[in-house]
Design a protein around this motif. Structure first.
Motif, PDB file in Angstrom:
ATOM      1  N   GLY A   1       0.844  -1.195   0.000  1.00  0.00           N
ATOM      2  CA  GLY A   1       0.000   0.000   0.000  1.00  0.00           C
ATOM      3  C   GLY A   1       0.874   1.237   0.000  1.00  0.00           C
ATOM      4  N   GLY A   2       0.243   2.392   0.160  1.00  0.00           N
ATOM      5  CA  GLY A   2       0.980   3.656   0.137  1.00  0.00           C
ATOM      6  C   GLY A   2       0.789   4.380  -1.180  1.00  0.00           C
ATOM      7  N   PRO A   3       1.433   5.519  -1.356  1.00  0.00           N
ATOM      8  CA  PRO A   3       1.261   6.323  -2.571  1.00  0.00           C
ATOM      9  C   PRO A   3       1.537   5.586  -3.877  1.00  0.00           C
ATOM     10  N   VAL A   4       2.428   4.579  -3.866  1.00  0.00           N
ATOM     11  CA  VAL A   4       2.703   3.848  -5.118  1.00  0.00           C
ATOM     12  C   VAL A   4       1.473   3.109  -5.628  1.00  0.00           C
ATOM     13  N   SER A   5       0.479   2.928  -4.780  1.00  0.00           N
ATOM     14  CA  SER A   5      -0.699   2.161  -5.180  1.00  0.00           C
ATOM     15  C   SER A   5      -1.537   2.871  -6.229  1.00  0.00           C
ATOM     16  N   SER A   6      -1.233   4.141  -6.523  1.00  0.00           N
ATOM     17  CA  SER A   6      -1.998   4.864  -7.541  1.00  0.00           C
ATOM     18  C   SER A   6      -1.866   4.212  -8.916  1.00  0.00           C
ATOM     19  N   HIS A   7      -0.791   3.431  -9.120  1.00  0.00           N
ATOM     20  CA  HIS A   7      -0.607   2.710 -10.388  1.00  0.00           C
ATOM     21  C   HIS A   7      -0.382   1.235 -10.051  1.00  0.00           C
ATOM     22  N   PRO A   8      -1.461   0.509  -9.736  1.00  0.00           N
ATOM     23  CA  PRO A   8      -1.294  -0.874  -9.259  1.00  0.00           C
ATOM     24  C   PRO A   8      -0.627  -1.796 -10.268  1.00  0.00           C
ATOM     25  N   ALA A   9      -0.795  -1.519 -11.570  1.00  0.00           N
ATOM     26  CA  ALA A   9      -0.163  -2.396 -12.567  1.00  0.00           C
ATOM     27  C   ALA A   9       1.349  -2.359 -12.436  1.00  0.00           C
ATOM     28  N   MET A  10       1.898  -1.190 -12.136  1.00  0.00           N
ATOM     29  CA  MET A  10       3.341  -1.074 -11.943  1.00  0.00           C
ATOM     30  C   MET A  10       3.789  -1.870 -10.727  1.00  0.00           C
ATOM     31  N   VAL A  11       3.027  -1.765  -9.650  1.00  0.00           N
ATOM     32  CA  VAL A  11       3.396  -2.457  -8.407  1.00  0.00           C
ATOM     33  C   VAL A  11       3.344  -3.964  -8.605  1.00  0.00           C
TER      34      VAL A  11
ATOM     35  N   GLY B   1       3.449  -5.593 -11.434  1.00  0.00           N
ATOM     36  CA  GLY B   1       4.405  -6.021 -12.438  1.00  0.00           C
ATOM     37  C   GLY B   1       5.834  -6.044 -11.949  1.00  0.00           C
ATOM     38  N   GLU B   2       6.194  -5.086 -11.083  1.00  0.00           N
ATOM     39  CA  GLU B   2       7.580  -4.985 -10.624  1.00  0.00           C
ATOM     40  C   GLU B   2       7.854  -5.795  -9.358  1.00  0.00           C
ATOM     41  N   LEU B   3       6.877  -5.918  -8.464  1.00  0.00           N
ATOM     42  CA  LEU B   3       7.129  -6.543  -7.160  1.00  0.00           C
ATOM     43  C   LEU B   3       6.395  -7.866  -6.936  1.00  0.00           C
ATOM     44  N   SER B   4       5.317  -8.107  -7.641  1.00  0.00           N
ATOM     45  CA  SER B   4       4.538  -9.357  -7.522  1.00  0.00           C
ATOM     46  C   SER B   4       4.034  -9.653  -6.113  1.00  0.00           C
ATOM     47  N   PRO B   5       3.434  -8.670  -5.421  1.00  0.00           N
ATOM     48  CA  PRO B   5       2.799  -8.993  -4.142  1.00  0.00           C
ATOM     49  C   PRO B   5       1.499  -9.748  -4.372  1.00  0.00           C
ATOM     50  N   ASP B   6       0.877 -10.209  -3.301  1.00  0.00           N
ATOM     51  CA  ASP B   6      -0.403 -10.906  -3.435  1.00  0.00           C
ATOM     52  C   ASP B   6      -1.534  -9.940  -3.784  1.00  0.00           C
ATOM     53  N   ALA B   7      -1.410  -8.698  -3.362  1.00  0.00           N
ATOM     54  CA  ALA B   7      -2.422  -7.695  -3.698  1.00  0.00           C
ATOM     55  C   ALA B   7      -1.872  -6.313  -3.388  1.00  0.00           C
ATOM     56  N   VAL B   8      -2.506  -5.319  -3.992  1.00  0.00           N
ATOM     57  CA  VAL B   8      -2.177  -3.908  -3.755  1.00  0.00           C
ATOM     58  C   VAL B   8      -3.411  -3.227  -3.178  1.00  0.00           C
TER      59      VAL B   8
ATOM     60  N   ALA C   1      -6.170  -4.377  -5.929  1.00  0.00           N
ATOM     61  CA  ALA C   1      -5.814  -4.933  -7.234  1.00  0.00           C
ATOM     62  C   ALA C   1      -4.968  -6.171  -7.002  1.00  0.00           C
ATOM     63  N   TYR C   2      -5.153  -7.194  -7.832  1.00  0.00           N
ATOM     64  CA  TYR C   2      -4.380  -8.424  -7.690  1.00  0.00           C
ATOM     65  C   TYR C   2      -4.387  -9.156  -9.025  1.00  0.00           C
ATOM     66  N   MET C   3      -3.500 -10.130  -9.157  1.00  0.00           N
ATOM     67  CA  MET C   3      -3.404 -10.914 -10.386  1.00  0.00           C
ATOM     68  C   MET C   3      -4.195 -12.213 -10.243  1.00  0.00           C
TER      69      MET C   3
ATOM     70  N   GLU D   1      -5.062 -15.549 -12.844  1.00  0.00           N
ATOM     71  CA  GLU D   1      -4.930 -16.220 -14.134  1.00  0.00           C
ATOM     72  C   GLU D   1      -4.281 -15.318 -15.183  1.00  0.00           C
ATOM     73  N   GLY D   2      -3.234 -14.632 -14.754  1.00  0.00           N
ATOM     74  CA  GLY D   2      -2.447 -13.843 -15.679  1.00  0.00           C
ATOM     75  C   GLY D   2      -3.003 -12.482 -16.036  1.00  0.00           C
ATOM     76  N   ARG D   3      -4.107 -12.087 -15.430  1.00  0.00           N
ATOM     77  CA  ARG D   3      -4.637 -10.754 -15.703  1.00  0.00           C
ATOM     78  C   ARG D   3      -4.870 -10.011 -14.395  1.00  0.00           C
ATOM     79  N   MET D   4      -4.832  -8.681 -14.472  1.00  0.00           N
ATOM     80  CA  MET D   4      -5.014  -7.876 -13.274  1.00  0.00           C
ATOM     81  C   MET D   4      -6.488  -7.640 -13.005  1.00  0.00           C
ATOM     82  N   VAL D   5      -6.887  -7.878 -11.787  1.00  0.00           N
ATOM     83  CA  VAL D   5      -8.243  -7.587 -11.334  1.00  0.00           C
ATOM     84  C   VAL D   5      -8.181  -6.346 -10.448  1.00  0.00           C
ATOM     85  N   THR D   6      -8.946  -5.344 -10.783  1.00  0.00           N
ATOM     86  CA  THR D   6      -9.002  -4.139  -9.944  1.00  0.00           C
ATOM     87  C   THR D   6     -10.438  -3.918  -9.510  1.00  0.00           C
ATOM     88  N   THR D   7     -10.597  -3.488  -8.280  1.00  0.00           N
ATOM     89  CA  THR D   7     -11.940  -3.261  -7.738  1.00  0.00           C
ATOM     90  C   THR D   7     -12.183  -1.789  -7.454  1.00  0.00           C
ATOM     91  N   GLY D   8     -11.361  -0.924  -8.060  1.00  0.00           N
ATOM     92  CA  GLY D   8     -11.550   0.508  -7.888  1.00  0.00           C
ATOM     93  C   GLY D   8     -10.939   1.016  -6.607  1.00  0.00           C
TER      94      GLY D   8
END
Length: 434
Positions: free
Chosen positions: A75-85, A87-94, A119-121, A123-130
């Motif tokens: 979490g934190g300010p980096v979460s504004s672009h969850p795809a970057m987080v 893609g770069e860090l592979s956490p379980d969710a943002v 947001a989380y991955m 089956e290979g795609r990002m799911v975001t719930t807003g």
């Protein structure tokens, strides 16, 4: 449940708030600025800088924690672009946006499409719930690290949040995009209880934050000056005026009463985001203030016996040599007590990031080679202007500060790091897009 909160290098106030919320719900929570492995079931990373996404230490800790079967959330300010987080860090969710409500639910239930603000991955795609809904401003006491008295953020151990939101819309700033432009304030009583807790934990100096301190308790853009005065007076009564700062204020958010309160109840400094001496660049930045307002604000501060610092941003896409010269001229005219200079960094999901993405690389000052007096140093245009402005500011302070070899080398290393960091962030933006 055992939870470890890591806020790399500096334990941010936001990380402490999330830790406090989880502690109140009965979890066994610890907090640290050290990037280290943990045996806790859940690892929470509170990341405030895009550069954290490229930190190999963070990547290794996440990878190791997940291999042991632990869950990891960011979490934190980096979460504004969850795809970057992701893609770069592979956490379980943002956790997207404010996390006081979302994080406890995520810790309890894990990610799901029904949970707002994540947001989380899958089956290979990002799911975001807003984005999450705005969090309540009243909450438990933060989880304060035991070594809070050793932390140093621009001279303070911690920046305490008095309100969220900013009436401004500066194109380079994430605050109005993260917290909105409506001001949501905490009660003075809750703030003072928290200040006492920080003092009891060993904090020696606190600063108040929230974008622009004088907007505390404002409504519909109208400042509540008596509430701001009471706030400073109350905190000073606990910490002592020499141990309180309230530096960050917009040039269009001051009154005589506000300036008197800063003089009487704090260390007596005001920090203005001036950014440029060029009206054209200020409009491009969406600053919402002009150079004459800057001049007037600095003069008024000095009339009230205050020291004035200013921040400046150079290398904004579209900044010409003439625009830059106007900034140099303004610094010379104002003779500020302190100056902070940075090259324009495209923070994700800001108008500046969009501008950078639409600017060809050969027109972006952070990539354009400098061909002037610093050519031998191998700097970009943005780096050269930042370096030059740092030296120029020192020569125009009220107390002359001459640059020696050590200062020269420090400034040179700083602008080179800024340039490298910005190029890395820009390339990451290009990979993941808007």
């Amino acid at each position: 449940m055992r939870i470890k909160v890591i806020s790399p290098d500096i334990v941010t106030y936001g990380a402490m708030v999330i830790g406090g919320v989880l502690r109140e719900q009965g979890h066994d929570v610890s907090i640290s600025h050290f990037i280290e492995n943990t045996t806790a079931e859940i690892l929470l990373l509170s990341l405030y800088s895009t550069q954290h996404l490229f930190d190999d230490r963070i990547k290794k800790v996440i990878e190791s924690h997940k291999k042991r079967g632990g869950r990891c959330y960011v979490g934190g300010p980096v979460s504004s672009h969850p795809a970057m987080v992701l893609g770069e860090l592979s956490p379980d969710a943002v956790v997207i946006g404010e996390g006081e409500v979302t994080t406890p639910r995520l810790v309890r239930d894990g990610p799901s499409p029904e949970m707002q603000g994540i947001a989380y991955m899958e089956e290979g795609r990002m799911v975001t719930t807003g984005p999450s809904s705005p969090a309540p401003m009243e909450r438990p006491l933060p989880l304060i690290p035991s070594d809070i008295g050793k932390q140093n953020i621009r001279g303070a151990n911690v920046y305490i949040e008095t309100h969220r939101g900013c009436i401004g819309g500066c194109g380079f700033c994430q605050v109005p995009r993260y917290f909105g432009q409506e001001i949501r304030s905490r009660s003075i009583e809750a703030i003072l209880i928290e200040v006492q807790a920080f003092r009891d934990a060993g904090a020696n100096r606190v600063s108040i934050s929230g974008g622009t301190g004088s907007l505390y308790a404002s409504e519909q853009g109208k400042m509540n000056v008596p509430a701001f005065v009471d706030l400073l007076s109350g905190i000073a009564g606990i910490m002592g005026r020499k141990n309180l700062s309230s530096p960050d204020i917009r040039v269009d958010c001051i009154t005589d009463e506000v300036l008197d309160a800063i003089r009487d109840y704090t260390i007596g400094w005001v920090f203005f985001g001036i950014e440029s001496g060029s009206e054209a660049i200020l409009r491009k930045m969406r600053k919402g203030a002009d150079v004459d307002q800057v001049r007037d604000a600095v003069r008024r501060c000095r009339d009230h016996g205050l020291k004035v610092a200013g921040s400046f941003i150079v290398g904004y896409p579209g900044e010409s040599q003439d625009d830059y010269q106007k900034t140099k001229d303004l610094i010379e005219e104002l003779s500020l007590d302190d100056v902070f200079v940075s090259a324009a960094e495209p923070i994700p999901k800001t108008p500046l990031a969009d501008l950078v993405l639409s600017t060809p690389q050969h027109e972006n000052p952070v990539y354009m080679p400098h061909t002037g007096e610093y050519k031998a140093l191998g700097l970009s245009v943005a780096e050269a202007r930042a370096f030059d402005l740092m030296l120029h500011a020192d020569l125009n302070k009220p107390v002359l500060s001459m640059a020696d070899d050590r200062t020269f080398d420090l400034y040179l290393a700083e602008v080179r790091k800024q340039g490298s960091d910005i190029r890395r962030a820009t390339e990451c933006l290009l990979r993941y897009g808007k």
